[in-house]
Design an enzyme around this catalytic site. Structure first.
Site, PDB file in Angstrom:
ATOM      1  N   CYS A   3      16.662 -33.377  -4.539  1.00 42.02           N
ATOM      2  CA  CYS A   3      17.889 -33.839  -3.879  1.00 42.02           C
ATOM      3  C   CYS A   3      19.028 -33.987  -4.880  1.00 42.02           C
ATOM      4  CB  CYS A   3      17.617 -35.162  -3.173  1.00 42.02           C
ATOM      5  SG  CYS A   3      19.003 -35.765  -2.172  1.00 42.02           S
ATOM      6  N   CYS A  43       5.802   3.936   9.471  1.00 42.11           N
ATOM      7  CA  CYS A  43       5.290   4.146   8.122  1.00 42.11           C
ATOM      8  C   CYS A  43       6.450   4.441   7.168  1.00 42.11           C
ATOM      9  CB  CYS A  43       4.287   5.291   8.112  1.00 42.11           C
ATOM     10  SG  CYS A  43       3.481   5.512   6.518  1.00 42.11           S
ATOM     11  N   ASN A  96       5.889  -2.886  11.544  1.00 42.95           N
ATOM     12  CA  ASN A  96       5.186  -2.090  10.554  1.00 42.95           C
ATOM     13  C   ASN A  96       5.564  -2.626   9.173  1.00 42.95           C
ATOM     14  OD1 ASN A  96       3.873   0.162   9.211  1.00 42.95           O
ATOM     15  ND2 ASN A  96       4.118   1.289  11.129  1.00 42.95           N
ATOM     16  N   THR A  97       5.091  -2.010   8.142  1.00 46.53           N
ATOM     17  CA  THR A  97       5.271  -2.559   6.799  1.00 46.53           C
ATOM     18  C   THR A  97       6.704  -2.405   6.289  1.00 46.53           C
ATOM     19  OG1 THR A  97       4.432  -0.480   5.914  1.00 46.53           O
ATOM     20  CG2 THR A  97       2.876  -2.303   6.114  1.00 46.53           C
ATOM     21  N   ASN A 132       0.832  -1.203   0.000  1.00 41.49           N
ATOM     22  CA  ASN A 132       0.000   0.000   0.000  1.00 41.49           C
ATOM     23  C   ASN A 132       0.866   1.252   0.000  1.00 41.49           C
ATOM     24  OD1 ASN A 132      -0.316   1.759   2.728  1.00 41.49           O
ATOM     25  ND2 ASN A 132       0.357  -0.310   3.234  1.00 41.49           N
ATOM     26  N   CYS A 150       7.765 -32.499  -1.124  1.00 37.61           N
ATOM     27  CA  CYS A 150       6.831 -33.621  -1.285  1.00 37.61           C
ATOM     28  C   CYS A 150       5.382 -33.138  -1.178  1.00 37.61           C
ATOM     29  CB  CYS A 150       7.097 -34.690  -0.226  1.00 37.61           C
ATOM     30  SG  CYS A 150       5.962 -36.095  -0.337  1.00 37.61           S
TER      31      CYS A 150
END
Length: 420
Positions: free
Chosen positions: A352, A135, A200-201, A73, A388
């Site tokens: 593997c 922020c 926070n972001t 955002n 798997c």
């Protein structure tokens, strides 16, 4: 039914599930709907001097068919007048006196501005304050948000200014856009913080449109970095919570934030030291009603474990989290393949053979393809079990070592003592 009530630095709520400061807590209408749905608390969308937002604001990252694996955002703090928010906070607290309402605050790093806004929001009956030092966009360019949150001295100083006048508990919300979050957490504690919240972001760019070459999102053909959240950030956030929880200098409660989508995520945060959790992206994706499953799931989990109070769960895994140098070098696990369950997709063998230790053999028995792990060559990396697609087809089994446990740090200490 377990007792889900929590007490975070003196802030009480009926359960550990709070809405984070974000679009879901933008108005009294929304917060009241959330409380009716069952949320225990809400951190009101960040208050300060109202700003202008842009359009568009949001973007999402989908992965392998999962919508909103990550969320980006570029929205800023509230664009509604402070007086309107304060009126709605007062009304909401009157309607829901037993739910936690925390005011998220962000102003310029000036003592008088902090004093002024703290007095105004406490006058309408909030249960606590959350200082937004996280922020990463918009406000940071104005000296607020992560611009302050990345400087320990500013975190400490502004927390101290708030504590000079605050009568309610003060939570400091920390930015993950920093080398070591424990440094700023310690600074918040030195400033007098009653709790910290994280994360926070994260600085991010959601993507680029390959047809138009515009960033996603874009505003009239221009883009900017935003804040990243959602399920994709949970491992990053959980690590930062754990690092602070095991740090003796961060001796305050933690409110955990980041990618919490269900009760299992919440339980992990609680085990790693968080007193409660805050949710944003999952509510935006699915609506407020998701809290019903979170509450039921956590209740059933605690009942199944014989735990009477959710507060008894807090921090139980912290002692199991340490540094790499403290891990036992002689602990040994190996993979075992159950050919009765295996569907012979060979993903384990390919993984593997190409990218790990070439220890899975293909062979045929009675005309049927089979797989077997050469245990003497297996290093227990878990890769085969991870790729798997069938539950129970591959198990990781502990092999008891004949060598006593020894960590890297212990080994180095022995070498150092021997060479003196």
């Amino acid at each position: 039914m377990a007792d889900l009530r929590i007490d975070l630095a003196g802030i009480k709520s009926p359960n550990p599930f709070w809405l984070a400061s974000a679009p879901p807590t933008n108005s009294g209408y929304q917060v009241q709907r959330a409380f009716e749905a069952g949320w225990g608390g809400a951190v009101w969308k960040t208050l300060g001097e109202p700003i202008l937002n842009v359009s568009s604001r949001f973007a999402a990252v989908s992965f392998n068919g999962q919508r909103v694996a990550g969320f980006n955002n570029i929205e800023l703090i509230t664009d509604r007048p402070l007086e309107v928010n304060l009126k709605e906070i007062l009304e909401t607290k009157k309607r829901f006196p037993n739910h936690a309402i925390i005011a998220s605050l962000m102003v310029e790093p000036q003592q008088e501005k902090w004093h002024e806004i703290v007095k105004k929001v406490e006058a309408v009956g909030v249960d606590g304050l959350e200082l937004n030092f996280g922020c990463p966009h918009g406000m940071a360019e104005r000296g607020m948000g992560s611009a302050s949150g990345q400087v320990p001295e500013l975190v400490e100083k502004q927390t101290y200014w708030v504590k000079e006048v605050a009568r309610t508990p003060v939570i400091v919300k920390l930015t993950p856009n920093i080398t070591d979050i424990t440094v700023t957490a310690e600074a918040a504690v030195r400033g007098g913080a009653d709790a910290v919240s994280m994360i926070n972001t994260i600085n991010s760019l959601a993507g680029v449109d390959l047809d138009t070459w515009n960033t996603v999102p874009h505003v009239g053909g221009k883009g900017a970095h935003g804040g990243y959240c959602g399920p994709a950030v949970k491992p990053i956030a959980l690590n930062m919570v754990a690092e602070c929880a095991r740090n003796p200098l961060v001796n305050v409660p933690i409110s955990g934030i980041g990618g919490i989508s269900n009760w299992q995520d919440a339980a992990e945060y609680l085990l790693m030291g968080a007193t409660g959790v805050q949710v944003c992206t999952a509510a935006m994706h699915h609506g407020f009603s998701i809290v019903e499953d979170m509450i039921d799931g956590l209740n059933n989990y605690l009942d199944g474990k014989g735990i009477a109070r959710v507060m008894d769960l807090l921090g139980q895994s912290v002692k199991r989290y340490s540094d790499w140098g403290d891990l036992d070098l002689n602990y040994n696990i190996v993979a075992q393949i159950n050919n009765d369950v295996c569907i012979n997709c060979n993903k384990c063998h390919i993984a593997c053979e190409d990218t790990s230790h070439q220890c899975i053999d293909l062979y045929t028995e009675s005309g049927r393809p089979m797989l077997k792990v050469r245990e003497e060559d297996c290093v227990g990396c878990n890769l085969c079990a991870i790729v798997c697609p069938v539950d129970g087809a591959i198990s990781m089994i502990e092999r008891k070592s004949t060598i006593p446990p020894m960590t890297w740090n212990e080994r180095q200490a022995l070498i150092s003592n021997f060479t003196r």
